[in-house]
Write an enzyme that holds these catalytic residues in place. Sequence first.
Site, PDB file in Angstrom:
ATOM      1  N   ASP A  36     -23.094   1.588  34.590  1.00  0.00           N
ATOM      2  CA  ASP A  36     -22.017   2.466  35.047  1.00  0.00           C
ATOM      3  C   ASP A  36     -21.061   1.658  35.932  1.00  0.00           C
ATOM      4  O   ASP A  36     -21.383   0.566  36.406  1.00  0.00           O
ATOM      5  CB  ASP A  36     -22.598   3.637  35.859  1.00  0.00           C
ATOM      6  CG  ASP A  36     -21.722   4.884  35.814  1.00  0.00           C
ATOM      7  OD1 ASP A  36     -22.141   5.888  35.207  1.00  0.00           O
ATOM      8  OD2 ASP A  36     -20.596   4.855  36.378  1.00  0.00           O
ATOM      9  N   ASP A  62     -18.003  -1.751  33.127  1.00  0.00           N
ATOM     10  CA  ASP A  62     -16.827  -0.972  32.728  1.00  0.00           C
ATOM     11  C   ASP A  62     -16.785  -1.062  31.207  1.00  0.00           C
ATOM     12  O   ASP A  62     -16.532  -2.136  30.641  1.00  0.00           O
ATOM     13  CB  ASP A  62     -15.558  -1.573  33.339  1.00  0.00           C
ATOM     14  CG  ASP A  62     -14.301  -0.844  32.890  1.00  0.00           C
ATOM     15  OD1 ASP A  62     -14.382   0.006  31.959  1.00  0.00           O
ATOM     16  OD2 ASP A  62     -13.227  -1.128  33.440  1.00  0.00           O
ATOM     17  N   VAL A  63     -17.031   0.061  30.537  1.00  0.00           N
ATOM     18  CA  VAL A  63     -17.183   0.011  29.078  1.00  0.00           C
ATOM     19  C   VAL A  63     -15.905  -0.405  28.345  1.00  0.00           C
ATOM     20  O   VAL A  63     -15.956  -0.775  27.173  1.00  0.00           O
ATOM     21  CB  VAL A  63     -17.681   1.362  28.499  1.00  0.00           C
ATOM     22  CG1 VAL A  63     -19.089   1.679  28.982  1.00  0.00           C
ATOM     23  CG2 VAL A  63     -16.704   2.498  28.817  1.00  0.00           C
ATOM     24  N   TYR A 155      -8.123  13.281  24.723  1.00  0.00           N
ATOM     25  CA  TYR A 155      -9.569  13.540  24.827  1.00  0.00           C
ATOM     26  C   TYR A 155     -10.111  13.934  23.455  1.00  0.00           C
ATOM     27  O   TYR A 155     -11.104  13.375  22.986  1.00  0.00           O
ATOM     28  CB  TYR A 155      -9.867  14.614  25.879  1.00  0.00           C
ATOM     29  CG  TYR A 155     -11.363  14.763  26.128  1.00  0.00           C
ATOM     30  CD1 TYR A 155     -12.061  13.814  26.862  1.00  0.00           C
ATOM     31  CD2 TYR A 155     -12.088  15.831  25.593  1.00  0.00           C
ATOM     32  CE1 TYR A 155     -13.437  13.914  27.070  1.00  0.00           C
ATOM     33  CE2 TYR A 155     -13.462  15.942  25.787  1.00  0.00           C
ATOM     34  CZ  TYR A 155     -14.125  14.981  26.530  1.00  0.00           C
ATOM     35  OH  TYR A 155     -15.493  15.082  26.716  1.00  0.00           O
ATOM     36  N   LYS A 159     -12.628  11.657  21.104  1.00  0.00           N
ATOM     37  CA  LYS A 159     -13.930  12.150  20.666  1.00  0.00           C
ATOM     38  C   LYS A 159     -13.994  12.270  19.135  1.00  0.00           C
ATOM     39  O   LYS A 159     -15.059  12.119  18.538  1.00  0.00           O
ATOM     40  CB  LYS A 159     -14.249  13.490  21.347  1.00  0.00           C
ATOM     41  CG  LYS A 159     -14.445  13.360  22.860  1.00  0.00           C
ATOM     42  CD  LYS A 159     -15.591  12.417  23.201  1.00  0.00           C
ATOM     43  CE  LYS A 159     -15.857  12.312  24.689  1.00  0.00           C
ATOM     44  NZ  LYS A 159     -16.966  11.392  24.984  1.00  0.00           N
ATOM     45  N   THR A 193     -14.645  13.909  36.322  1.00  0.00           N
ATOM     46  CA  THR A 193     -13.205  13.802  36.153  1.00  0.00           C
ATOM     47  C   THR A 193     -12.569  15.081  35.590  1.00  0.00           C
ATOM     48  O   THR A 193     -11.388  15.072  35.235  1.00  0.00           O
ATOM     49  CB  THR A 193     -12.905  12.616  35.206  1.00  0.00           C
ATOM     50  OG1 THR A 193     -13.814  12.681  34.091  1.00  0.00           O
ATOM     51  CG2 THR A 193     -13.074  11.288  35.907  1.00  0.00           C
TER      52      THR A 193
HETATM   53  N1  LIG Z   1     -19.472  17.764  30.756  1.00  0.00           N
HETATM   54  C1  LIG Z   1     -18.990  18.260  29.643  1.00  0.00           C
HETATM   55  O1  LIG Z   1     -18.555  19.418  29.597  1.00  0.00           O
HETATM   56  C2  LIG Z   1     -18.990  17.453  28.366  1.00  0.00           C
HETATM   57  C3  LIG Z   1     -18.883  18.133  27.158  1.00  0.00           C
HETATM   58  C4  LIG Z   1     -18.866  17.405  25.967  1.00  0.00           C
HETATM   59  C5  LIG Z   1     -18.968  16.021  25.994  1.00  0.00           C
HETATM   60  N2  LIG Z   1     -19.065  15.385  27.192  1.00  0.00           N
HETATM   61  C6  LIG Z   1     -19.184  13.925  27.155  1.00  0.00           C
HETATM   62  O2  LIG Z   1     -20.473  13.548  27.599  1.00  0.00           O
HETATM   63  C7  LIG Z   1     -20.426  12.283  28.277  1.00  0.00           C
HETATM   64  C8  LIG Z   1     -21.053  12.417  29.652  1.00  0.00           C
HETATM   65  O3  LIG Z   1     -20.325  13.365  30.411  1.00  0.00           O
HETATM   66  P1  LIG Z   1     -20.852  13.985  31.790  1.00  0.00           P
HETATM   67  O4  LIG Z   1     -20.612  15.446  31.737  1.00  0.00           O
HETATM   68  O5  LIG Z   1     -22.200  13.503  32.086  1.00  0.00           O
HETATM   69  O6  LIG Z   1     -19.766  13.361  32.781  1.00  0.00           O
HETATM   70  P2  LIG Z   1     -19.879  12.658  34.213  1.00  0.00           P
HETATM   71  O7  LIG Z   1     -18.494  12.524  34.710  1.00  0.00           O
HETATM   72  O8  LIG Z   1     -20.890  13.350  35.059  1.00  0.00           O
HETATM   73  O9  LIG Z   1     -20.488  11.231  33.841  1.00  0.00           O
HETATM   74  C9  LIG Z   1     -19.743  10.243  33.200  1.00  0.00           C
HETATM   75  C10 LIG Z   1     -20.202   8.893  33.727  1.00  0.00           C
HETATM   76  O10 LIG Z   1     -19.438   7.885  33.046  1.00  0.00           O
HETATM   77  C11 LIG Z   1     -19.069   6.921  33.995  1.00  0.00           C
HETATM   78  N3  LIG Z   1     -17.875   6.205  33.560  1.00  0.00           N
HETATM   79  C12 LIG Z   1     -16.599   6.654  33.486  1.00  0.00           C
HETATM   80  N4  LIG Z   1     -15.785   5.681  33.086  1.00  0.00           N
HETATM   81  C13 LIG Z   1     -16.560   4.585  32.876  1.00  0.00           C
HETATM   82  C14 LIG Z   1     -16.301   3.258  32.457  1.00  0.00           C
HETATM   83  N5  LIG Z   1     -15.051   2.844  32.176  1.00  0.00           N
HETATM   84  N6  LIG Z   1     -17.343   2.402  32.337  1.00  0.00           N
HETATM   85  C15 LIG Z   1     -18.597   2.803  32.642  1.00  0.00           C
HETATM   86  N7  LIG Z   1     -18.907   4.033  33.079  1.00  0.00           N
HETATM   87  C16 LIG Z   1     -17.889   4.910  33.191  1.00  0.00           C
HETATM   88  C17 LIG Z   1     -18.829   7.713  35.278  1.00  0.00           C
HETATM   89  O11 LIG Z   1     -18.864   6.863  36.423  1.00  0.00           O
HETATM   90  C18 LIG Z   1     -19.949   8.730  35.225  1.00  0.00           C
HETATM   91  O12 LIG Z   1     -21.115   8.262  35.866  1.00  0.00           O
HETATM   92  C19 LIG Z   1     -18.961  11.891  28.278  1.00  0.00           C
HETATM   93  O13 LIG Z   1     -18.703  11.004  27.212  1.00  0.00           O
HETATM   94  C20 LIG Z   1     -18.232  13.194  28.068  1.00  0.00           C
HETATM   95  O14 LIG Z   1     -16.964  13.016  27.509  1.00  0.00           O
HETATM   96  C21 LIG Z   1     -19.077  16.068  28.376  1.00  0.00           C
END
Ligand SMILES: NC(=O)c1ccc[n+]([C@@H]2O[C@H](COP(=O)([O-])OP(=O)(O)OC[C@H]3O[C@@H](n4cnc5c(N)ncnc54)[C@H](O)[C@@H]3O)[C@@H](O)[C@H]2O)c1
Length: 250
Positions: A36, A62-63, A155, A159, A193
């Site tokens: 992360d 950083d991905v 977004y 996806k 975010t």
């Molecule tokens: N929460 C939702 O409603 C939801 C729904 C559908 C899909 N998603 C997807 O599921 C995944 C996880 O989401 P979440 O809800 O756990 O979100 P979250 O914000 O809690 O976690 C995301 C993590 O990714 C890390 N991150 C962001 N940019 C980064 C980068 N450039 N390099 C490395 N790490 C980075 C952040 O620091 C964070 O720890 C994401 O891909 C999100 O798009 C989320």
Amino acid sequence: MRLRDKVALVTGAASGMGAATARLFAREGARVMVADLLEEEGRAVAREIAGAGGTARFQRLDVADEGQWEAAIAALLAEWGRLDVLVNNAGISGSATNDLYDTALWDRIMAVNARGVFLGVKHGVAAMRRTGGGSIVNLSSISGNVGQKRIHCAYNASKGAVRILTKSVAVQEGEAGIRVNSVHPGLMPPMRTSGATADPAVRAKMLEHVPLGRAGEAEEVARAVLFLASDESSYITGAELHVDGGYLAC
Ligand SMILES: NC(=O)c1ccc[n+]([C@@H]2O[C@H](COP(=O)([O-])OP(=O)(O)OC[C@H]3O[C@@H](n4cnc5c(N)ncnc54)[C@H](O)[C@@H]3O)[C@@H](O)[C@H]2O)c1
């Protein structure tokens, strides 16, 4: 244990679904790289796993940065010698803006959510080929299948890219013994975010379209990821698993 002796890398594992996945993987016997941007939170997840008797190490990643992917995979191979499971989970939201046509935000979202997954796949596949295969699970979203209001189209586009990139690589890497699938969460706890989609009023409106009538939990996504990561899904590749309470069935 469903991941005994496996080595896994989970991106975005400092919080939310990535952290839940890293914890679950470790309980199922995997050695887990918690990757992360967030160092403090990521190290805390790795410490918690170790404290519970599991094996984990934190890696700052950083991905969107290819050099950092090279360094992360090199560190993982130096420590554990193989990569069996890669979960491309890191992502940023598109709902924290009022300008749904912001060009800079398009670039940022695509860099993290789409390019980040591409880079993970690229370097993950190369590592998995050394040991004869593996499983890659990419986090897409219901936003990769349908359009939505109040969310920057990048977004959805990012996806959607993850969804079809997954199928493309599944086709290309089948012969190498590498399975690639996508998971599509629906209404979940807000991302760090999130903007509009963290608003209770907006969430209540979204809930009207969820047949199961409730939001999902991070652990419910982690369990779906575990299934696709493990050998239980040995004949599944190129598939998309919706973890959305039925949202996409409507
Ligand atoms: N929460 C939702 O409603 C939801 C729904 C559908 C899909 N998603 C997807 O599921 C995944 C996880 O989401 P979440 O809800 O756990 O979100 P979250 O914000 O809690 O976690 C995301 C993590 O990714 C890390 N991150 C962001 N940019 C980064 C980068 N450039 N390099 C490395 N790490 C980075 C952040 O620091 C964070 O720890 C994401 O891909 C999100 O798009 C989320």
